[in-house]
Design a protein around this motif. Structure first.
Motif, PDB file in Angstrom:
ATOM      1  N   SER A   2       0.851  -1.181   0.000  1.00 45.51           N
ATOM      2  CA  SER A   2       0.000   0.000   0.000  1.00 45.51           C
ATOM      3  C   SER A   2       0.890   1.235   0.000  1.00 45.51           C
ATOM      4  O   SER A   2       1.765   1.383   0.851  1.00 45.51           O
ATOM      5  CB  SER A   2      -0.883   0.015   1.248  1.00 45.51           C
ATOM      6  N   GLU A  46      -4.304   6.309  -2.636  1.00 44.92           N
ATOM      7  CA  GLU A  46      -3.701   5.005  -2.346  1.00 44.92           C
ATOM      8  C   GLU A  46      -3.483   4.243  -3.642  1.00 44.92           C
ATOM      9  O   GLU A  46      -4.420   4.050  -4.419  1.00 44.92           O
ATOM     10  CB  GLU A  46      -4.567   4.184  -1.397  1.00 44.92           C
ATOM     11  N   ASP A  85      -3.161  -3.429   2.428  1.00 38.60           N
ATOM     12  CA  ASP A  85      -3.895  -2.683   1.413  1.00 38.60           C
ATOM     13  C   ASP A  85      -5.089  -2.008   2.079  1.00 38.60           C
ATOM     14  O   ASP A  85      -5.356  -2.210   3.264  1.00 38.60           O
ATOM     15  CB  ASP A  85      -4.339  -3.567   0.242  1.00 38.60           C
TER      16      ASP A  85
END
Length: 104
Positions: A2, A46, A85
């Motif tokens: 991430s 992200e 994530d």
């Protein structure tokens, strides 16, 4: 993986109000398909890889350049974590477990 990118980007040579230019940047981020959160002082995005985040930064700059901006100010902050994530959402949820709902 991430990659959280907090970014602010705007021209400094296009008058006092920047919203017209910032809107073009946000539109590009929205079209990218990445999860993002707009704040009053920047945008948090992200991605899965650092290269994706860096490419998006370059594309945002290119939008401003193509619209006649000769001087662009930008701040970038990264939080990169392997094996995770959906941190744009989960980091807030983690705080809310301790203190309840927060302003989003």
């Amino acid at each position: 993986m991430s990659v959280l990118l907090e970014m602010a980007m705007f021209p400094t040579d296009q008058g006092e109000s920047k919203s017209e230019y910032v809107a073009q940047v946000i539109s590009l981020i929205r079209q990218s398909g990445y999860t993002y959160q707009l704040t009053s002082m920047g945008t948090i995005i992200e991605t899965n890889e650092i290269g994706q985040a860096l490419k998006l930064v370059e594309e945002c700059y290119n939008i401003l350049e193509s619209n006649g901006c000769n001087r662009v100010y930008s701040t970038l902050t990264f939080d990169i974590r392997k094996g995770h994530d959906n941190r744009l959402k989960s980091k807030i949820e983690s705080i809310e477990k301790h203190i309840g709902e927060v302003s989003k």
